[in-house]
Motif scaffolding. Structure first.
Motif, PDB file in Angstrom:
ATOM      1  N   ASP A 109      45.234  33.836  51.153  1.00 53.05           N
ATOM      2  CA  ASP A 109      44.165  34.586  50.464  1.00 53.05           C
ATOM      3  C   ASP A 109      43.363  33.676  49.553  1.00 53.05           C
ATOM      4  N   ARG A 110      44.079  32.906  48.748  1.00 53.12           N
ATOM      5  CA  ARG A 110      43.423  32.038  47.773  1.00 53.12           C
ATOM      6  C   ARG A 110      42.536  31.009  48.478  1.00 53.12           C
ATOM      7  N   ALA A 111      43.041  30.441  49.576  1.00 54.63           N
ATOM      8  CA  ALA A 111      42.261  29.447  50.322  1.00 54.63           C
ATOM      9  C   ALA A 111      41.050  30.094  51.002  1.00 54.63           C
ATOM     10  N   ALA A 112      41.238  31.283  51.573  1.00 53.63           N
ATOM     11  CA  ALA A 112      40.158  31.934  52.324  1.00 53.63           C
ATOM     12  C   ALA A 112      39.131  32.610  51.427  1.00 53.63           C
ATOM     13  N   TYR A 113      39.570  33.267  50.356  1.00 52.83           N
ATOM     14  CA  TYR A 113      38.680  34.090  49.536  1.00 52.83           C
ATOM     15  C   TYR A 113      38.488  33.587  48.112  1.00 52.83           C
ATOM     16  N   GLY A 114      39.318  32.647  47.686  1.00 55.76           N
ATOM     17  CA  GLY A 114      39.243  32.174  46.311  1.00 55.76           C
ATOM     18  C   GLY A 114      40.053  33.015  45.341  1.00 55.76           C
ATOM     19  N   ALA A 115      40.692  34.065  45.840  1.00 56.85           N
ATOM     20  CA  ALA A 115      41.505  34.957  45.017  1.00 56.85           C
ATOM     21  C   ALA A 115      42.466  35.708  45.927  1.00 56.85           C
ATOM     22  N   VAL A 116      43.478  36.301  45.330  1.00 57.18           N
ATOM     23  CA  VAL A 116      44.456  37.077  46.086  1.00 57.18           C
ATOM     24  C   VAL A 116      44.028  38.543  46.089  1.00 57.18           C
ATOM     25  N   PHE A 117      44.051  39.153  47.267  1.00 56.08           N
ATOM     26  CA  PHE A 117      43.681  40.557  47.435  1.00 56.08           C
ATOM     27  C   PHE A 117      44.898  41.429  47.121  1.00 56.08           C
ATOM     28  N   ASP A 118      44.847  42.143  45.998  1.00 55.98           N
ATOM     29  CA  ASP A 118      45.893  43.087  45.603  1.00 55.98           C
ATOM     30  C   ASP A 118      45.355  44.496  45.795  1.00 55.98           C
ATOM     31  N   PHE A 119      46.240  45.428  46.167  1.00 53.38           N
ATOM     32  CA  PHE A 119      45.719  46.767  46.482  1.00 53.38           C
ATOM     33  C   PHE A 119      46.630  47.934  46.149  1.00 53.38           C
ATOM     34  N   VAL A 120      47.880  47.733  45.814  1.00 52.22           N
ATOM     35  CA  VAL A 120      48.782  48.849  45.504  1.00 52.22           C
ATOM     36  C   VAL A 120      48.850  49.016  43.991  1.00 52.22           C
ATOM     37  N   HIS A 121      48.511  50.209  43.521  1.00 50.80           N
ATOM     38  CA  HIS A 121      48.548  50.510  42.088  1.00 50.80           C
ATOM     39  C   HIS A 121      49.503  51.668  41.855  1.00 50.80           C
ATOM     40  N   LEU A 122      50.588  51.405  41.127  1.00 49.22           N
ATOM     41  CA  LEU A 122      51.551  52.446  40.770  1.00 49.22           C
ATOM     42  C   LEU A 122      51.310  52.874  39.327  1.00 49.22           C
ATOM     43  N   HIS A 123      51.436  54.173  39.067  1.00 49.24           N
ATOM     44  CA  HIS A 123      51.174  54.702  37.734  1.00 49.24           C
ATOM     45  C   HIS A 123      51.857  56.050  37.562  1.00 49.24           C
ATOM     46  N   ALA A 124      52.061  56.440  36.312  1.00 50.08           N
ATOM     47  CA  ALA A 124      52.623  57.754  36.001  1.00 50.08           C
ATOM     48  C   ALA A 124      52.160  58.125  34.599  1.00 50.08           C
ATOM     49  N   GLY A 125      51.433  59.205  34.496  1.00 51.49           N
ATOM     50  CA  GLY A 125      50.894  59.604  33.201  1.00 51.49           C
ATOM     51  C   GLY A 125      50.003  58.515  32.643  1.00 51.49           C
ATOM     52  N   THR A 126      50.312  58.048  31.453  1.00 50.03           N
ATOM     53  CA  THR A 126      49.516  56.974  30.848  1.00 50.03           C
ATOM     54  C   THR A 126      50.055  55.586  31.195  1.00 50.03           C
ATOM     55  N   TRP A 127      51.202  55.533  31.887  1.00 51.51           N
ATOM     56  CA  TRP A 127      51.796  54.258  32.275  1.00 51.51           C
ATOM     57  C   TRP A 127      51.124  53.753  33.542  1.00 51.51           C
ATOM     58  N   SER A 128      50.812  52.482  33.563  1.00 54.26           N
ATOM     59  CA  SER A 128      50.169  51.877  34.723  1.00 54.26           C
ATOM     60  C   SER A 128      50.803  50.519  35.004  1.00 54.26           C
ATOM     61  N   TRP A 129      51.241  50.305  36.249  1.00 53.53           N
ATOM     62  CA  TRP A 129      51.809  49.032  36.650  1.00 53.53           C
ATOM     63  C   TRP A 129      50.704  48.142  37.182  1.00 53.53           C
ATOM     64  N   TYR A 130      50.972  46.864  37.246  1.00 48.37           N
ATOM     65  CA  TYR A 130      49.999  45.920  37.783  1.00 48.37           C
ATOM     66  C   TYR A 130      49.737  46.218  39.254  1.00 48.37           C
ATOM     67  N   VAL A 131      48.547  45.866  39.705  1.00 46.94           N
ATOM     68  CA  VAL A 131      48.194  46.037  41.105  1.00 46.94           C
ATOM     69  C   VAL A 131      48.807  44.872  41.880  1.00 46.94           C
ATOM     70  N   PHE A 132      49.409  45.167  43.030  1.00 47.10           N
ATOM     71  CA  PHE A 132      50.110  44.145  43.787  1.00 47.10           C
ATOM     72  C   PHE A 132      49.873  44.329  45.280  1.00 47.10           C
ATOM     73  N   ASN A 133      50.472  43.460  46.094  1.00 41.16           N
ATOM     74  CA  ASN A 133      50.332  43.531  47.545  1.00 41.16           C
ATOM     75  C   ASN A 133      51.698  43.334  48.194  1.00 41.16           C
ATOM     76  N   VAL A 134      51.739  43.276  49.523  1.00 38.62           N
ATOM     77  CA  VAL A 134      52.998  43.119  50.249  1.00 38.62           C
ATOM     78  C   VAL A 134      53.671  41.801  49.879  1.00 38.62           C
ATOM     79  N   ALA A 135      52.895  40.721  49.769  1.00 41.87           N
ATOM     80  CA  ALA A 135      53.458  39.411  49.414  1.00 41.87           C
ATOM     81  C   ALA A 135      54.137  39.469  48.048  1.00 41.87           C
ATOM     82  N   ASP A 136      53.486  40.093  47.086  1.00 48.64           N
ATOM     83  CA  ASP A 136      54.056  40.204  45.738  1.00 48.64           C
ATOM     84  C   ASP A 136      55.369  40.995  45.767  1.00 48.64           C
TER      85      ASP A 136
END
Length: 171
Positions: A109-136
């Motif tokens: 991702d970093r080589a092709a796009y200059g950044a890593v594509f993250d897409f999964v966002h977990l959250h509950a109420g006011t709590w929010s986890w970092y966005v991540f991907n399958v590799a993470d």
């Protein structure tokens, strides 16, 4: 199946699943234009371009930082692959394979796009986890596996036991 073969399969499966999920979401859907996609009350698909490392630390805007992170990922994958080759247990080898596959997926991702594509966002109420991907997720699972393997007495070799002083005669 040898531990190394199991680790290699884990690395290849991680890399393929990671890249396939990213390519499908980025190029095969309209997620970029219609985000967020609600998957469950606690999970969304969103588009986040991470120019840093874990949890968005050490953000790199320039080309030098980008290529240093690619090089670091490749060096880590190479070193962990050498360790995986010598792994004495399947758990250790698969754990290392998950980390290697994740590191390679994010390096692509970093080589092709200059950044890593993250897409999964977990959250509950006011709590929010970092966005991540399958590799993470694979990297985290691999680290958990490394910890579990280190806690297993059966996973220790005679050399490990000798270096810990367990093989010394009692005085």
């Amino acid at each position: 199946m040898t531990p190394f073969r199991a680790g290699l399969i884990a690395a290849l499966a991680t890399l393929i699943l990671d890249q396939a999920s990213k390519l499908w979401l980025y190029l095969g859907t309209d997620l970029v234009m219609s985000q967020p996609w609600r998957l469950a009350p606690f999970a969304d698909f969103v588009v986040v371009w991470n120019r840093g490392v874990s949890y968005g630390l050490f953000q790199q805007e320039g080309g030098l930082g980008r290529w240093l992170l690619v090089g670091l990922s490749l060096a880590a994958a190479l070193g962990l692959s050498a360790w995986m080759r010598r792994a004495g247990s399947r758990l250790l080898a698969v754990s290392l394979g998950l980390i290697v596959g994740g590191a390679l997926g994010n390096a692509i991702d970093r080589a092709a796009y200059g950044a890593v594509f993250d897409f999964v966002h977990l959250h509950a109420g006011t709590w929010s986890w970092y966005v991540f991907n399958v590799a993470d997720a694979a990297i985290v699972a691999g680290v958990v596996g490394l910890i579990l393997d280190s806690l297993r007495p059966a996973g220790r070799t005679r050399a490990d036991a000798a270096s810990a002083g367990e093989g010394r005669p009692q005085a």
